[in-house]
Write an enzyme that holds these catalytic residues in place. Structure first.
Site, PDB file in Angstrom:
ATOM      1  N   ALA A 114       1.013  13.518 -22.949  1.00  0.00           N
ATOM      2  CA  ALA A 114       0.981  12.144 -23.398  1.00  0.00           C
ATOM      3  C   ALA A 114       1.730  11.937 -24.286  1.00  0.00           C
ATOM      4  O   ALA A 114       2.278  10.726 -24.410  1.00  0.00           O
ATOM      5  CB  ALA A 114      -0.541  12.216 -23.919  1.00  0.00           C
ATOM      6  N   HIS A 140     -19.380  13.346 -27.328  1.00  0.00           N
ATOM      7  CA  HIS A 140     -19.201  12.671 -28.657  1.00  0.00           C
ATOM      8  C   HIS A 140     -19.026  11.384 -28.322  1.00  0.00           C
ATOM      9  O   HIS A 140     -18.915  10.366 -29.078  1.00  0.00           O
ATOM     10  CB  HIS A 140     -17.645  13.189 -29.119  1.00  0.00           C
ATOM     11  N   LYS A 184      -0.231   6.719 -23.755  1.00  0.00           N
ATOM     12  CA  LYS A 184       0.269   7.017 -24.838  1.00  0.00           C
ATOM     13  C   LYS A 184       1.830   6.626 -24.876  1.00  0.00           C
ATOM     14  O   LYS A 184       2.165   5.535 -25.327  1.00  0.00           O
ATOM     15  CB  LYS A 184      -0.135   8.574 -25.321  1.00  0.00           C
ATOM     16  N   TYR A 213       0.785  -1.083   0.140  1.00  0.00           N
ATOM     17  CA  TYR A 213       0.144   0.102   0.173  1.00  0.00           C
ATOM     18  C   TYR A 213       0.921   1.389   0.118  1.00  0.00           C
ATOM     19  O   TYR A 213       0.625   2.318  -0.930  1.00  0.00           O
ATOM     20  CB  TYR A 213      -0.908   0.108   1.310  1.00  0.00           C
ATOM     21  N   ASP A 246       1.209  19.282 -20.944  1.00  0.00           N
ATOM     22  CA  ASP A 246       0.325  18.150 -21.029  1.00  0.00           C
ATOM     23  C   ASP A 246       1.023  17.226 -22.055  1.00  0.00           C
ATOM     24  O   ASP A 246       1.390  17.470 -23.016  1.00  0.00           O
ATOM     25  CB  ASP A 246      -0.931  18.554 -21.682  1.00  0.00           C
ATOM     26  N   PHE A 286      -6.701  19.797 -25.044  1.00  0.00           N
ATOM     27  CA  PHE A 286      -7.325  18.547 -25.179  1.00  0.00           C
ATOM     28  C   PHE A 286      -8.749  18.780 -24.469  1.00  0.00           C
ATOM     29  O   PHE A 286      -8.917  19.179 -23.905  1.00  0.00           O
ATOM     30  CB  PHE A 286      -6.355  17.451 -24.616  1.00  0.00           C
ATOM     31  N   ASP A 287      -9.571  17.613 -25.166  1.00  0.00           N
ATOM     32  CA  ASP A 287     -10.797  17.769 -24.735  1.00  0.00           C
ATOM     33  C   ASP A 287     -11.069  17.378 -23.295  1.00  0.00           C
ATOM     34  O   ASP A 287     -11.901  18.148 -22.754  1.00  0.00           O
ATOM     35  CB  ASP A 287     -11.881  16.570 -25.624  1.00  0.00           C
TER      36      ASP A 287
HETATM   37  C1  LIG Z   1      -5.151  11.521 -23.734  1.00  0.00           C
HETATM   38  C2  LIG Z   1      -4.757  12.710 -23.410  1.00  0.00           C
HETATM   39  C3  LIG Z   1      -5.352  13.332 -22.403  1.00  0.00           C
HETATM   40  C4  LIG Z   1      -5.964  12.365 -21.224  1.00  0.00           C
HETATM   41  O1  LIG Z   1      -5.483  11.022 -20.889  1.00  0.00           O
HETATM   42  P1  LIG Z   1      -6.322   9.949 -20.309  1.00  0.00           P
HETATM   43  O2  LIG Z   1      -5.374   9.012 -20.088  1.00  0.00           O
HETATM   44  O3  LIG Z   1      -7.149   9.497 -21.531  1.00  0.00           O
HETATM   45  O4  LIG Z   1      -7.286  10.338 -19.399  1.00  0.00           O
HETATM   46  C5  LIG Z   1      -4.926  14.482 -21.836  1.00  0.00           C
HETATM   47  N1  LIG Z   1      -4.061  15.135 -22.680  1.00  0.00           N
HETATM   48  C6  LIG Z   1      -3.597  14.643 -23.855  1.00  0.00           C
HETATM   49  C7  LIG Z   1      -3.188  15.584 -24.736  1.00  0.00           C
HETATM   50  C8  LIG Z   1      -4.099  13.385 -24.148  1.00  0.00           C
HETATM   51  O5  LIG Z   1      -3.822  12.780 -25.558  1.00  0.00           O
END
Ligand SMILES: *Cc1c(COP(=O)(O)O)cnc(C)c1O
Length: 458
Positions: free
Chosen positions: A217, A450, A258, A72, A215, A124-125
């Site tokens: 990814a 979406h 990613k 843990y 951000d 990002f969305d």
């Molecule tokens: C995928 C993504 C996110 C969100 O990540 P999740 O693991 O899907 O929650 C945030 N910002 C960018 C640029 C992404 O490609």
């Protein structure tokens, strides 16, 4: 004869996929209300819905899973993650989270207040969702070149420093907690941000007391493009480039699904101890204790190995060349795609593909539907559906571009699959003049519609 490029891996385990008939796909799509998120994956032949969490882990990642520590608190898997995050990004502190949006939720709980404005390069969305959920506003400062699919610009993900400056001058500092640089810029087509741009944005933001959050990814793909396209980086390793990128950042949010090549996971990296401490409270509430935050030990171990492999040049070269291979086939046939090709996906310009379909009829989603019917290929809309409605007026927001994204999972498909995809896209392109009507919405959710929207063909 010159030896051709070949993938720098061989396959140790396979998964069967099934073909289907056009009649079956017609029926399945109708049952899914023309929303491919509603399709069962077994009804999909080649799944290009996303490159998120769909990669193939390596033998070394699987072996790391076996020695994960499920304690843990203070697990060795946590310590492994701490070490690699320090080595790659230079951050002393981090918090594990179950995925990228969870990292946003935790960090934004500290940083974002009602009425704030958050500039960035096409957020990002989920990022935008977490900002708007807190009654703050995301301001897009992406360079204008990003919105012309035919102009060549090596770093279409860049922020326009003039636009950013205007935000800093028009709003009081207290209202602008951070700028978010998304590497690579997913929403504008997987386009990279240059080192120069990251540096300029950071310098300007620091002057105004604004934090720089990356951000992250697809940070490794971004570093690959810096190495390939930006002067002065050709001889640097990917890991050296990554280290420099993050030397300009105050914090990072990461979706490990990613570029860390795992099926689930995420984290937040921090430069300042104080921000880490504030965020820890929310991590414990939303994700789990600070040493696991929603991840199992084995998953943290696989993630560490994935971060290491994902920042090796040979892996990135194989990946990005596969995306280019598909892009070249489409370009040879005249299919309008975003250029230059991004790191993780091909983006088809649906307005150019279907010039006769009205924007009110969801042009890009219409192409998604056609690609599925043609070849059982599942792509995703990056257009009006994704842009959603304005939270105030509830009107549709029509983005500059209507795109269809063909996201390529990491290490999953071969170039024969790329040939198949190219043939299916070209077939739809050849009969594009017979498709004049799009879709209409029957049912939608109030935010991030979406994923669940139901549509009818006109
Ligand atoms: C995928 C993504 C996110 C969100 O990540 P999740 O693991 O899907 O929650 C945030 N910002 C960018 C640029 C992404 O490609």
């Amino acid at each position: 004869m010159e030896l051709p490029f070949a993938e720098l891996y061989k396959i140790k385990m396979v998964e069967t996929i099934k073909k289907s008939t056009r009649e079956q796909r017609d029926q399945w799509l109708a049952e899914a209300y023309n929303n491919v998120f509603n399709l069962r994956s077994e009804y999909v032949f080649i799944d290009l819905l996303t490159d998120s969490g769909t990669g193939a882990m390596s033998d070394k990642q699987w072996s790391q899973m076996m020695i994960g520590d499920e304690s843990y608190a203070g697990a060795s898997s946590y310590i492994n993650m701490k070490k690699i995050i320090k080595a790659l990004f230079g951050f002393n502190d981090f918090l594990p989270t179950h995925q990228g949006r969870a990292a946003e939720n935790v960090l934004f709980s500290v940083l974002v207040k009602q009425g704030n404005v958050i500039p960035g390069n096409s957020h990002f969305d989920t990022t935008k969702g977490h900002i708007e959920f807190r009654k703050a506003t995301a301001i897009d400062c992406t360079i204008d070149e990003a919105f012309d699919t035919t102009i060549y610009h090596p770093f279409k993900g860049n922020l326009d420093v003039t636009k950013l400056k205007a935000v800093y001058e028009n709003y009081p500092t207290a209202q602008v907690p951070m700028v978010i640089i998304t590497v690579t810029n997913n929403t504008s087509g997987g386009q990279p941000v240059s080192m120069q741009n990251i540096k300029e944005v950071a310098e300007l933001s620091r002057k105004h007391g604004v934090k720089v959050v990356l951000d992250s990814a697809r940070f490794a793909e971004n570093a690959y493009f810096i190495k390939k396209r930006e002067e002065g980086f050709a001889d640097k390793s990917i890991k050296e480039i990554v280290k420099e990128m993050y030397s300009y950042a105050d914090a990072m949010t990461m979706s490990s699904k990613k570029d860390a090549i795992v099926n689930m996971g995420g984290f937040i990296g921090f430069k300042e101890r104080e921000l880490y401490e504030k965020a820890s409270v929310y991590n414990i509430m939303f994700e789990g204790f600070v040493t696991y935050g929603g991840m199992s030990g084995r998953d943290m171990n696989a993630l560490c190995q994935g971060l290491d492999e994902g920042t090796e040049f040979d892996y990135l070269d194989t990946r990005i060349r596969q995306v280019e291979y598909l892009a070249d086939k489409l370009l040879d046939h005249g299919v309008p795609i975003l250029q230059p090709t991004g790191g993780h996906a091909i983006f088809i310009d649906a307005k150019k593909f279907f010039p006769e379909i009205a924007k009110e009829e969801y042009i890009a989603q219409t192409l998604v539907v056609e690609l599925y019917l043609e070849g059982g290929i599942r792509a995703v809309e990056v257009g009006t559906l994704l842009a959603d409605r304005d939270p105030e007026t509830r009107e549709n927001r029509y983005p500059a571009l209507e795109l269809v994204r063909l996201a390529i999972p990491r290490r999953v498909y071969t170039n024969s699959h790329m040939d198949y995809i190219a043939a299916a896209v070209c077939n739809v392109y050849d009969r594009r003049n017979t498709i004049k009507k799009g879709l209409t919405i029957k049912k939608e959710a109030s935010i991030m519609r979406h994923f669940t929207v139901e549509l009818e063909r006109l």
